[in-house]
Design an enzyme around this catalytic site. Sequence first.
Site: not given
Ligand code: RNT
Ligand code: ZN
Length: 417
Positions: A184, A225, A227, A258, A261, A285, A293, A295, A325
């Site tokens: 990423w 990955e 975003k 993810d 994202h 993720h 985003d 998390d 994640d």
């Molecule tokens: C960030 C991505 C990535 C991170 C990790 C820590 O937006 O989701 O995967 O969260 O690599």
């Molecule tokens: Zn991620």
Amino acid sequence: MSKVEQRYQAAKERYEAIGVDTDHALEKLKGVKISVHCWQGDDVKGFMNPDGELTGGIMATGNYPGAARTPKELRADLEKAFSLIPGKHKLNLHAIYVDTDEKVDLNEIEPKHFAPWVEWAREQGLGLDFNPTFFSHPMFKDNYTLASPDKEVRDFWVEHGKRTRKIAEYFGRELGQTSINNFWVPDGMKDNPIDRFTPRKRLMEALDEIFAEKLDEKYTREAVESKLFGLGAEAYTVGSHEFYMGYGITRGKLICLDAGHFHPTEMISGKLSSLALFGKGMMLHVSRPVRWDSDHVVLMDDELVEIGRELVRNDLLPHIHIGLDFFDATINRVAAWVVGTRNTQKAFLKAFLEPTAELKKLELENDFTSRMVITEELKDFPYGDVWNYFCEINGVPVGLDWFKEVKSYEKNVLLKR
Ligand code: RNT
Ligand code: ZN
């Protein structure tokens, strides 16, 4: 017969009546490995430069006590979490989680700097996945790493990427489980760029350079990955979804989705069946975006249930690697791991407990009424009794009992840090 088993037997009868074999569902659930991310345990600080700033457009908020400060503490916390999660899983490390006395930078890391992790994973029966860390470093310059116009910056990160591949290969070889190395790259711009094209070309070429050497896919495979945006990269992210769709498909890489994202109403569950037709496989993720985003810890929400269904209904599990994640620093971090991981497993269990063949048949017959009525009724079926039994036969605490253990771990270990 334990109380849990009695309830299981009653649930089993109910599911049998709609043509679902609960024993079979539990067998399948046992085969679902989750790659539990290490970075929930210390708010994505890592051990290379733990006092540095978290950059790359991601953010951990909160200061709940007890965060792990050393690899030893992080492993102890993970052991606690894994002891409360049924089944055998994987741990997902980031490059900043080195375990060495040497002063070593991201463009210098080698397998030996992660040897204690391997030893520990072997003892615990865990596989290891990996991630290069393209953030939280002074060479993250002007919001750019691999897409930077500055060759010195690009070269630094290309070297880092190459080194992570060797480390992932080492994990795979040592532990006998393919190590997924997930790339990423946060590069982007806060405001509208004039040139969206050239940074993407640079990112593509830098990745090609990193991946030039062929490694044995038995040991390691790479994922990429995408975003949509990040903090400070609101207007433009170089590694967008389209970018990595193209990249992953043409280069034979896994495509990582993810859950946080994309646009807020855009769900990754809807994308899996399309990507499965074209790509070499996927990584997830599993995360929870709240307005952005953010998390957040994975809860049992509609999207999680839908991800489980899509993968099970379409038989996609063999093509997918499931990672987590999230990082919430306002709550007990071990509890966060346990809730997020157990929920992800439960979502799969719900899907395994569905009479999918029957529902597909009804759909083909255009009997949308039955499809709706049955799927709605299923929501009230006693899947919790099946889950509790799964915990019991796998030797982990049932129901809220796991939380008592976290509470006492907090009192005896975390609050003493
Ligand atoms: C960030 C991505 C990535 C991170 C990790 C820590 O937006 O989701 O995967 O969260 O690599
Ligand atoms: Zn991620």
